[in-house]
Structures are given as C-alpha cells and as structure tokens.
Design an enzyme around this catalytic site. Structure first.
Site, PDB file in Angstrom:
ATOM      1  N   CYS A   1       0.766  -1.310   0.076  1.00 33.04           N
ATOM      2  CA  CYS A   1       0.008   0.070   0.035  1.00 33.04           C
ATOM      3  C   CYS A   1       0.922   1.196   0.049  1.00 33.04           C
ATOM      4  CB  CYS A   1      -0.841  -0.095   1.226  1.00 33.04           C
ATOM      5  SG  CYS A   1      -1.902   1.584   1.467  1.00 33.04           S
TER       6      CYS A   1
ATOM      7  N   CYS B   1       0.432   2.940   3.778  1.00 34.98           N
ATOM      8  CA  CYS B   1       0.772   2.614   4.895  1.00 34.98           C
ATOM      9  C   CYS B   1       1.782   1.609   4.894  1.00 34.98           C
ATOM     10  CB  CYS B   1      -0.374   2.010   5.657  1.00 34.98           C
ATOM     11  SG  CYS B   1      -1.119   0.598   4.988  1.00 34.98           S
TER      12      CYS B   1
ATOM     13  N   CYS C   1      -7.436  -1.107   1.216  1.00 29.65           N
ATOM     14  CA  CYS C   1      -6.322  -1.905   2.233  1.00 29.65           C
ATOM     15  C   CYS C   1      -6.881  -2.021   3.484  1.00 29.65           C
ATOM     16  CB  CYS C   1      -5.209  -0.747   2.327  1.00 29.65           C
ATOM     17  SG  CYS C   1      -4.065  -1.179   3.810  1.00 29.65           S
TER      18      CYS C   1
ATOM     19  N   CYS D   1      -8.134  -5.530 -10.292  1.00 32.02           N
ATOM     20  CA  CYS D   1      -7.815  -4.566 -11.157  1.00 32.02           C
ATOM     21  C   CYS D   1      -7.446  -3.328 -10.128  1.00 32.02           C
ATOM     22  CB  CYS D   1      -9.087  -4.140 -11.879  1.00 32.02           C
ATOM     23  SG  CYS D   1      -8.748  -3.012 -13.150  1.00 32.02           S
TER      24      CYS D   1
END
Length: 163
Positions: free
Chosen positions: A78, A81, A126, A150
């Site tokens: 991510c 984070c 996330c 995607c």
C-alpha cells in the site's frame, strides 16, 4: 389511461431510491482501520494523485502506471501505509491498463460494494488504512482463482525481493 399508467410507472422507478446503496456507503465511510489519520494528515503524506485515488476513491488513467509492465519479483505494498497487498507471482497482464492480480495476500484487503457507476461492483481497500485500491472482478485467469484484482498503480509501491 395507458399514458397515465406509463407516468405512474416512471415516477415509481425514479422515486425508488436504493437505500441499500446508502447503507453500504455508510459502512465504507465509518469502518475503522488500524491506521487512522485525519484528512489533513493524509494530504500531507501522499502525493496529489495518491491522495485522490487512495482517499477519494478515484481511478487513475489506464496505461499510466509505472507498475503496469513491472515483471520483477517482489511485493506490492500500500502506498499509504506499506501493508503488503499482492505478490509478483500473482500479477498478470489483463490488457485493461491497470496492474492486475489473481489473488491478494491473505487478510490484507477489505471489500465493500460500490454503486458509483449504477451497478454493484466489489471495491477493494487496504485492510490496514482503508485506502481505495481498485475493484475485483470474476474475469481473471480460469486456471488459478478466476479473479481479477484491478488495482490503481498509484495506490501501490513495489518492494523487490532483493531488498
């Protein structure tokens, strides 16, 4: 009489507002994640495009991600984070213009329903910070999971296995 019936049917269709859509939106907006920051904190941390995609659920333009053609071995994390989300061995060329994966790293992604374009789609976030990643569809490789995650490339950073 026929015109009146048509008008009544039209008014009923227009007047019926999908309450279930609003409930799903509320759940997505109020869900708590392990990493929680104010909007100002996210704006200060992320680039404009990362903020727009990760925090405002936007979509980057197709074929613009630097990660689209990346073939190196490693982990996609991510961009907000650094939570590990996808492995390179699960990446495939879907031809859609966005990095695509047939599966996520277990427990790294949270799902919601998105009705933004008029029908239900499975939206991915996330699981650690709630950042919008993209959507998952059932048109992926049939020889594996059949799923196509995607993902907006700007929502990801790539960590090579060598690091």
């Amino acid at each position: 009489m026929g015109k009146n019936l048509l008008w009544v049917a039209l008014l009923l269709i227009i007047g019926c507002k999908g309450v279930s859509q609003e409930k799903n939106k509320e759940i997505a907006e109020t869900k708590e994640y392990p990493i929680s920051k104010t909007d100002a904190e996210w704006k200060a941390q992320l680039t404009d495009m990362e903020y727009y995609v990760l925090r405002k659920a936007a979509t980057e333009n197709a074929f613009t991600s630097e990660l689209l053609d990346n073939k190196d071995k490693g982990t996609y994390v991510c961009a907000a984070c650094s939570t590990p989300l996808f492995r390179s061995e699960n990446k495939f060329d879907s031809g859609t213009g966005w990095p695509s994966f047939d599966q996520e790293i277990e427990n790294s992604v949270a799902y919601d329903v998105d009705y933004k374009i008029g029908y239900a789609r499975t939206e991915e976030h996330c699981a650690t910070c709630g950042g919008h990643l993209g959507h998952v569809f059932n048109d992926g490789p049939r020889n594996t999971t059949g799923k196509r995650h995607c993902i907006n490339g700007v929502a990801l950073n790539f960590i090579p296995d060598s690091e």
